[in-house]
Write an enzyme that holds these catalytic residues in place. Structure first.
Site, mmCIF file in Angstrom:
data_model
loop_
_atom_site.group_PDB
_atom_site.id
_atom_site.type_symbol
_atom_site.label_atom_id
_atom_site.label_comp_id
_atom_site.label_asym_id
_atom_site.label_seq_id
_atom_site.Cartn_x
_atom_site.Cartn_y
_atom_site.Cartn_z
ATOM 1 N N LYS A 52 1.051 -1.140 0.098
ATOM 2 C CA LYS A 52 -0.008 0.032 0.133
ATOM 3 C C LYS A 52 0.838 1.324 -0.066
ATOM 4 O O LYS A 52 0.622 2.383 -0.949
ATOM 5 C CB LYS A 52 -1.045 0.002 1.208
ATOM 6 N N GLN A 96 -4.887 -2.015 9.737
ATOM 7 C CA GLN A 96 -4.781 -3.162 8.866
ATOM 8 C C GLN A 96 -5.249 -4.334 9.674
ATOM 9 O O GLN A 96 -5.064 -4.335 11.100
ATOM 10 C CB GLN A 96 -3.262 -3.390 8.551
ATOM 11 N N ASP A 119 -11.516 2.351 4.001
ATOM 12 C CA ASP A 119 -11.814 0.882 3.740
ATOM 13 C C ASP A 119 -13.303 0.597 3.667
ATOM 14 O O ASP A 119 -13.774 -0.361 3.316
ATOM 15 C CB ASP A 119 -11.308 0.233 5.057
#
Ligand code: NAP
Length: 283
Positions: A52, A96, A119
């Site tokens: 990322k 994460q 997200d």
């Protein structure tokens, strides 16, 4: 033989557009920033976070990584999220998953400001997806919709079957196909006659997490088959679909690797750009 849907090429096209959008904002004096939080030493998570970061750098997005020790407390993590929520230069915040067991994942997700939730896991954004009025969509289903559009595959009026009902893939996938006027069935481990249900699909999305789960007998001739799975079979990365046999029946199919995977990161970049635009009053 079916057409191979090339996630690498499509994701490159998406990323190119994101880079142009980031540059346009920069020309107006606006930076685009993503904060990525990782707690602990999970090797797979470390690879995802590194990828990322690399993608951000390539597109001109400023990435800030917060690598916290495994013993980080809930309070410490919430305090960091609170700081990032209020930090103007940060447009997107990603924590994460999975988190170490002692941390309350739900509370952490809920703490991220919905405007920075790139997200799209926050209940506010999940609800917006339900009603079809959203800025962010979870990156994997969003990437699949982008692939379908790029390939000129319109779900309208088609029978769409999604195998898997997770909050990050299966459920939002079903909603997005529904918003595009597909007739959607979401299957799971309790579904009866799964093969028969799958055989009705014009568009079949497999998000199960089991290697070679979807076999040719579960696929209608000419179906579009999207393989979300990321599994290891004797150490080799593979999807949920028995690719060789299914490719003979499908009209189009995504490979693993090189299919859905690259799209997921590209859509994270796109969501981050969207966040930066919205936070600066731009459409
Ligand atoms: P998950 O949370 O484990 O969900 C798996 C789903 O499959 C569940 O809904 C489960 O049903 C269903 N399932 C399991 N066995 C089944 C069976 N025998 N018949 C029918 N359904 C069955 O997984 P996920 O997070 O959605 O991820 C799915 C896969 O996609 C994994 O391989 C993951 O690594 C991969 N993935 C890839 C990307 C990417 O970027 N390419 C992104 C995310 C995930 P129940 O709900 O009844 O248990």
């Amino acid at each position: 033989m079916s057409k191979l849907i090339d996630g690498k090429a499509i994701s490159a096209a998406v990323k190119q557009k994101v880079a142009e959008g980031v540059a346009e904002l920069k020309s107006k004096g606006i930076t685009t920033g993503l904060a990525v939080i990782i707690v602990g030493e999970d090797p797979a998570s470390k690879i995802y976070v590194a990828n990322k970061k690399k993608a951000c750098e390539a597109l001109g997005i400023i990435s800030q990584e917060y690598a916290l020790p495994a013993e980080t407390t809930q309070e410490e993590l919430l305090a960091l999220i609170d700081t990032l929520n209020n930090e103007k230069s940060i447009n997107g915040i990603l924590c994460q998953l999975p988190l170490p067991r002692h941390l309350d994942e739900k509370a952490i997700i809920n703490a991220i400001s919905p405007e920075k939730d790139v997200d799209a896991f926050h209940p506010h954004n999940v609800g917006r997806i339900m009603i079809g009025d959203y800025d962010f969509v979870p990156c994997t289903p969003a990437g699949i919709m982008e692939m379908l559009e790029y390939e000129g595959i319109d779900p309208a009026g088609k029978t769409c079957v999604v195998i898997g009902r997770s909050n990050i893939v299966g459920k939002p996938m079903g909603m997005l196909l529904l918003h595009k006027n597909g007739t959607v069935t979401i299957c799971h481990s309790r579904t009866q006659n799964l093969a028969e249900v799958c055989r009705r699909a014009d568009i079949l999305v497999a998000a199960v997490g089991k290697a070679n789960f979807v076999t040719a007998d579960m696929v209608k001739d000419g179906a579009v088959v999207i393989d979300v799975g990321m599994n290891r079979d004797n150490g080799k990365l593979c999807g949920d679909v028995a690719f060789d046999e299914v490719a003979k029946k499908a009209s189009a199919i995504t490979p693993v690797p090189g299919g859905v995977g690259p799209m997921t990161i590209a859509m994270l970049m796109k969501n981050t750009l969207t966040a930066a635009r919205r936070q600066n009053g731009l459409n």
